[in-house]
Design a protein around this motif. Structure first.
Motif, PDB file in Angstrom:
ATOM      1  N   LEU A  36      -3.284  -3.856   5.076  1.00 62.15           N
ATOM      2  CA  LEU A  36      -4.561  -3.152   5.047  1.00 62.15           C
ATOM      3  C   LEU A  36      -4.450  -1.784   4.384  1.00 62.15           C
ATOM      4  O   LEU A  36      -5.320  -1.385   3.602  1.00 62.15           O
ATOM      5  N   CYS A  37      -3.412  -1.051   4.703  1.00 62.69           N
ATOM      6  CA  CYS A  37      -3.286   0.315   4.183  1.00 62.69           C
ATOM      7  C   CYS A  37      -2.579   0.383   2.830  1.00 62.69           C
ATOM      8  O   CYS A  37      -2.509   1.455   2.221  1.00 62.69           O
ATOM      9  N   GLY A  38      -2.035  -0.739   2.373  1.00 61.32           N
ATOM     10  CA  GLY A  38      -1.353  -0.753   1.081  1.00 61.32           C
ATOM     11  C   GLY A  38       0.115  -0.430   1.159  1.00 61.32           C
ATOM     12  O   GLY A  38       0.790  -0.306   0.128  1.00 61.32           O
ATOM     13  N   ALA A  39       0.658  -0.297   2.375  1.00 55.75           N
ATOM     14  CA  ALA A  39       2.072   0.046   2.522  1.00 55.75           C
ATOM     15  C   ALA A  39       2.981  -1.057   1.991  1.00 55.75           C
ATOM     16  O   ALA A  39       4.050  -0.778   1.431  1.00 55.75           O
ATOM     17  N   GLN A  40       2.573  -2.307   2.174  1.00 58.47           N
ATOM     18  CA  GLN A  40       3.399  -3.411   1.691  1.00 58.47           C
ATOM     19  C   GLN A  40       3.557  -3.358   0.174  1.00 58.47           C
ATOM     20  O   GLN A  40       4.643  -3.567  -0.364  1.00 58.47           O
ATOM     21  N   ALA A  41       2.475  -3.048  -0.517  1.00 60.90           N
ATOM     22  CA  ALA A  41       2.533  -2.941  -1.977  1.00 60.90           C
ATOM     23  C   ALA A  41       3.429  -1.784  -2.406  1.00 60.90           C
ATOM     24  O   ALA A  41       4.200  -1.897  -3.372  1.00 60.90           O
ATOM     25  N   LEU A  42       3.359  -0.657  -1.693  1.00 56.05           N
ATOM     26  CA  LEU A  42       4.217   0.489  -2.006  1.00 56.05           C
ATOM     27  C   LEU A  42       5.685   0.151  -1.798  1.00 56.05           C
ATOM     28  O   LEU A  42       6.534   0.496  -2.620  1.00 56.05           O
ATOM     29  N   GLN A  43       5.978  -0.522  -0.685  1.00 61.32           N
ATOM     30  CA  GLN A  43       7.361  -0.882  -0.399  1.00 61.32           C
ATOM     31  C   GLN A  43       7.908  -1.863  -1.436  1.00 61.32           C
ATOM     32  O   GLN A  43       9.062  -1.745  -1.870  1.00 61.32           O
ATOM     33  N   ASP A  44       7.084  -2.813  -1.841  1.00 60.40           N
ATOM     34  CA  ASP A  44       7.522  -3.777  -2.859  1.00 60.40           C
ATOM     35  C   ASP A  44       7.765  -3.093  -4.204  1.00 60.40           C
ATOM     36  O   ASP A  44       8.655  -3.503  -4.961  1.00 60.40           O
ATOM     37  N   LYS A  45       6.986  -2.057  -4.495  1.00 58.03           N
ATOM     38  CA  LYS A  45       7.113  -1.356  -5.774  1.00 58.03           C
ATOM     39  C   LYS A  45       8.312  -0.422  -5.793  1.00 58.03           C
ATOM     40  O   LYS A  45       8.927  -0.214  -6.845  1.00 58.03           O
ATOM     41  N   HIS A  46       8.646   0.151  -4.632  1.00 59.10           N
ATOM     42  CA  HIS A  46       9.749   1.125  -4.559  1.00 59.10           C
ATOM     43  C   HIS A  46      10.791   0.635  -3.548  1.00 59.10           C
ATOM     44  O   HIS A  46      10.924   1.176  -2.452  1.00 59.10           O
TER      45      HIS A  46
END
Length: 215
Positions: A36-46
């Protein structure tokens, strides 16, 4: 929904909102919050950034301030009640990593209960990226030195109070009680230290979906 997240966000947005308002099941809440907050996308990117941040020295003043606040976060909770226990160690790493990632903000006391709250629900690295997303996307400007954004939101709250509870509004106005005197901790800590626990969880289900408009 979690296995096909982009589709539901784009095509079934109203259904997703309805599910969040109904209450996310406890077993799914950690993963749902990350999406929901986009943390998963951030973690996958970095993928390796968090580890790198924890290994950097950091600002000595920030680190000192963080250490002073560790024992104050949910001291009755078994995860944080022990000084130098695993919970406090993980909390230190998350807050330190954030201060290194965003040196302009550094560390603010109100970040500590947010990080502790997230650590109760998910592993350290995931909690870090959720904290980053909440601070940068949802509460952007709240932890700046001037705290301009929270003052603006306080004025909005006062305006809403005038509309829905005019007697309360007039009483506070007569007593010259400004919103910043009573709502700062509510907003800075996103109610993690204010509401009953079950209510906090339900508020966060919607907060991470709708943003500060829900608060």
């Amino acid at each position: 929904m979690l296995s096909n997240w982009d589709y539901f966000m784009q095509e079934k947005h109203s259904k997703l909102r309805k599910r969040c308002r109904k209450g996310i099941p406890h077993s799914l809440r950690p993963r749902a919050w990350q999406f929901l907050c986009g943390a998963q996308a951030l973690q996958d990117k970095h993928k390796v950034l968090y580890q790198s941040l924890t290994e950097q020295p950091g600002d000595p003043k920030c680190l000192d301030d963080i250490k002073k606040d560790l024992h104050r976060q949910f001291p009755q909770h078994e995860m944080f009640c022990s000084e130098n226990g695993v919970g406090q160690q993980e909390l230190f790493l998350v807050l330190k990593a954030f201060s290194v990632l965003d040196p302009e903000v550094g560390y603010c006391q109100a970040q500590a209960p947010l990080a502790a709250f997230l650590l109760m629900h998910m592993p350290t690295e995931q909690a870090f990226w959720c904290l980053v997303s909440v601070c940068h996307k949802y509460l952007n400007g709240y932890y700046s030195h001037g705290m301009q954004q929270i003052q603006i939101d306080g004025d909005i709250l006062f305006g809403l109070l005038k509309k829905v509870a005019p007697q309360v509004y007039r009483h506070l106005k007569r007593q010259k009680i400004e919103p910043v005197l009573y709502m700062t901790e509510w907003f800075l800590c996103a109610y993690t230290r204010t509401l009953p626990w079950s209510t906090v969880l339900r508020v966060w289900d919607m907060f991470l979906f709708e943003g500060t408009s829900y608060l």
